[in-house]
Design a protein around this motif. Sequence first.
Motif: not given
Length: 155
Positions: A36-41, A55-64, A79-85
């Motif tokens: 899974e790829c968590l892009i944390v803006d 990319f999210i539209e191409k593949d559901a493994r991407f998350k914003w 840290n947010i990414g770790i919490e949501k991973s």
Amino acid sequence: MIAQPLVSIIIPSFNREALIAETLQSVLDQTYPTWECLIVDDGSIDGTKAVAQSFIEKDARFKWLERHREPKGAPTCRNIGIEKSKGEYVIFLDSDDLLYPHCIEKRTLIINKEFPDVLVSQGDISRHGEIIVNNFNKIDSSFDSEKNLSAYFKK
């Protein structure tokens, strides 16, 4: 077939419209499928979100995800990414970095087969607090757990 562990790829981003597509493509090109790829803006005001959305539209493994707390900066986003991973393993990737296509596959293979009871961080591999591999080159170390952790954070 043996289930492959989920790997969470955490990417902090801030105004990376011009660079993040190449980074996300390198994630999409991985030969290891269970990620899974968590892009944390961090509050981008350019087109970073639109690029990520493609990319999210191409593949559901991407998350914003968006940072909605202080302080601002990549560490908070990580840290947010770790919490949501949800992954068994986590890899941090900057928004201008690239992964070789076999990167995650090779890392998980090495960890699962050769070092099933270890902690890996920044290329070091540690078993029960003792660094046994540094950047995948064997080294000698007599660190105990507390000293090892302290040495890592001082580094």
